[in-house]
Every structure is written in structure tokens, then in C-alpha cells.
Design an enzyme around this catalytic site. Structure first.
Site, PDB file in Angstrom:
ATOM      1  N   GLY A  58       0.814  -1.202   0.000  1.00  0.00           N
ATOM      2  CA  GLY A  58       0.000   0.000   0.000  1.00  0.00           C
ATOM      3  C   GLY A  58       0.842   1.243   0.000  1.00  0.00           C
ATOM      4  O   GLY A  58       2.020   1.236   0.331  1.00  0.00           O
ATOM      5  N   CYS A  59       0.200   2.335  -0.366  1.00  0.00           N
ATOM      6  CA  CYS A  59       0.888   3.618  -0.421  1.00  0.00           C
ATOM      7  C   CYS A  59      -0.140   4.717  -0.354  1.00  0.00           C
ATOM      8  O   CYS A  59      -1.197   4.613  -0.955  1.00  0.00           O
ATOM      9  CB  CYS A  59       1.681   3.727  -1.720  1.00  0.00           C
ATOM     10  SG  CYS A  59       2.542   5.288  -1.901  1.00  0.00           S
ATOM     11  N   GLY A  60       0.175   5.764   0.384  1.00  0.00           N
ATOM     12  CA  GLY A  60      -0.769   6.852   0.522  1.00  0.00           C
ATOM     13  C   GLY A  60      -0.275   8.162  -0.034  1.00  0.00           C
ATOM     14  O   GLY A  60      -1.026   9.125  -0.097  1.00  0.00           O
TER      15      GLY A  60
END
Length: 281
Positions: free
Chosen positions: A116-118
Site C-alpha cells: 500500500g501507499c498513501g
């Protein structure tokens, strides 16, 4: 014990043969473990990002990621053309308007190996630290509703129950009745999948709140604010930057949410704790 064949049970988990030691005894048993694979995002035929994720609810993932990353602003601006799964991973073929595709050319990716990455693809500190439009929501819940949602979230995590290795994100209405839950090995992915599920179901996210089984990082607060979710409750702590973002964006940020206990870090007006200000809780 590597290199052995695995038997798929459901997309989110697989069976592995393991050696278990417990109470002074040892035995060879079948164990459920979380599935994780690379998921490639392709916009208008052009590769854009590869995320390590649980191979479930991938259409929700495609939509939620695109919305929370600001790739599109509205669900109708995106169409998932194909979800191709194979032994080593999955590929999402997504169509967006040409002007949005052109904007992606300005963003670079370096995501391999992340769950994941924000803040994906931003090339400057200013871009990372942008503040979404301030949330305007009349939502108000009480602590019983929060506790009810937390209990329901715990009960609606089949992959976590099998494997103990994934995060979950759920959305509840103002009464604390959980309507949607999504799971993933990555906490950002779980929230993205939830955001996508809300959009696909045409749920007004401003009329409820999100609960997550993780800490509340800056990226998690950003995704919630971008999706117009007015309250985010995490079972673990937030970061200082997440609190600052939440305060600026009008997001109610709650940490250490367990049973009827919690800590409110920003915009406390949305949570009725049932005690007077200054009274020990």
C-alpha cells in the site's frame, strides 16, 4: 519450508504445511496464511504502479485507489476494463479521461515491495503535504456507536480470522451499524478497497465513519479526508502529521479506539462521550 505447493482456499488465503511447536509438543499441520501478490495498475494501457496486496475485491481497489490518490475525482470518471489474475499476480486495466491520463505522466512511481501507499507518485514535499478541501459534515455519533462498530468490524474479518495477518477497514452509519468491510495485507489497501466499495455502492460517505485495525498514519488520514469520510477511528495511535492533517481538513481523528475507550485528537464535536468537558472519563 519454502518451494512447496500451496492450495488456494479463497483468494485471500492459502494453505501451507508447517511445523507447529506448542506446549512442548511438535506436529506437522496444515496452516492458513494470507495471500499476497503484486497487483499492477494500468491506466489507458500504460503501466502506472505495482502494489503488494491481497488478491480480493480488486475492482474496489482500483476505484478506491484512483479516488484517494486524486487520479480521478468522481467514480463515473473511471471504468475497470479488465481484472486479469494469474499465478504470480494480477493486472488491473483501467480507463480514465485523456486529460487525467496526461496528468499521470507527470507523476513518477517507485512502489515495488510496498503493501500500500498513501503518498504515491508525488515529487515534492508540497504535493505530499497538500490539504484536501475542508470536510463539511453534520455527523455526530456517541461512544456506544463507536464501540458497536468496533465489535462488528472484529466479527467481519474472515481472512484475519483464518490467518491473523491482514488489516481491515469498515464503514458504519451514525448508529454504528457496519455496512461494508474490506481486508488486505496493507492497511492503505484495505482503506482504498473500502473507499472503492462505498463509491460503487453509491453510499454517501459523509453520513458515517470509518474504523480501521491499524495505526492512523498521515496517509490514512489523507485517504479518509479525500474520500469525504468525516471521522476515522483507529485501534492504534495516530502520528503527529496525521493529527495536523486531520485538524486542517476538518477530519475527526480518533486513536486507541477499543470498546468504549478512545482518544480524540481533532474535531471532537462529532463524538459524544457522554461526559462533561473536564470530567474524568
Amino acid at each position: 519450508m519454502t518451494g512447496q505447493p500451496s492450495t488456494p482456499v479463497r483468494p485471500g488465503s492459502v494453505v501451507r504445511t508447517v511445523r507447529r511447536h506448542r506446549g512442548g509438543r511438535s506436529a506437522t499441520v496444515q496452516d492458513m496464511v494470507a495471500a499476497e501478490m503484486p497487483v499492477a495498475f494500468n491506466y489507458n494501457g500504460v503501466p502506472f504502479a505495482v502494489m503488494m496486496a491481497t488478491p480480493e475485491d480488486l475492482e474496489d481497489f482500483a476505484l478506491g485507489f484512483s479516488l484517494s490518490e486524486g487520479i480521478v475525482d468522481h467514480p463515473q470518471d473511471l471504468r475497470v476494463v479488465a481484472v486479469d489474475t494469474f499465478l504470480e499476480g494480477a493486472s488491473l486495466q483501467i480507463e480514465i479521461p485523456p486529460e487525467r491520463a496526461a496528468a499521470l505522466d507527470q507523476r513518477r512511481r517507485n512502489l515495488d515491495g510496498r503493501s500500500g501507499c498513501g503518498v504515491c507518485g508525488n515529487e515534492s514535499i508540497e504535493a505530499v503535504l497538500r490539504v484536501p478541501p475542508v470536510l463539511q459534515s453534520a455527523l455526530r455519533i456517541d461512544v456506544d456507536a463507536l464501540a458497536r462498530a468496533l465489535d462488528a468490524l472484529h466479527a467481519r474479518q474472515p481472512i484475519a480470522a483464518q490467518t491473523g495477518a491482514v488489516h481491515a477497514a469498515g464503514w458504519a452509519d451514525a448508529q454504528g451499524m457496519v455496512q461494508l468491510v474490506r481486508e488486505d495485507v496493507g492497511r492503505h489497501n484495505a482503506l482504498d478497497k473500502l473507499i472503492g466499495a462505498l463509491a460503487r455502492a453509491r453510499v454517501d460517505a459523509t453520513q458515517g465513519f470509518a474504523v480501521v485495525t491499524s495505526r492512523a498514519s498521515y496517509e490514512m488520514a489523507m485517504k479518509a479526508a479525500q474520500a469525504r469520510i468525516p471521522l476515522l477511528a483507529a485501534i492504534s495511535a495516530p502520528t503527529a502529521l496525521a493529527i495536523s492533517l486531520a485538524d486542517s481538513a476538518g477530519l475527526t481523528l480518533i486513536g486507541f479506539a477499543r470498546d468504549h475507550d478512545c482518544v480524540v485528537y481533532s474535531h471532537p464535536q462529532r463524538l459524544d462521550l457522554g461526559v462533561a468537558v473536564g470530567e474524568p472519563a
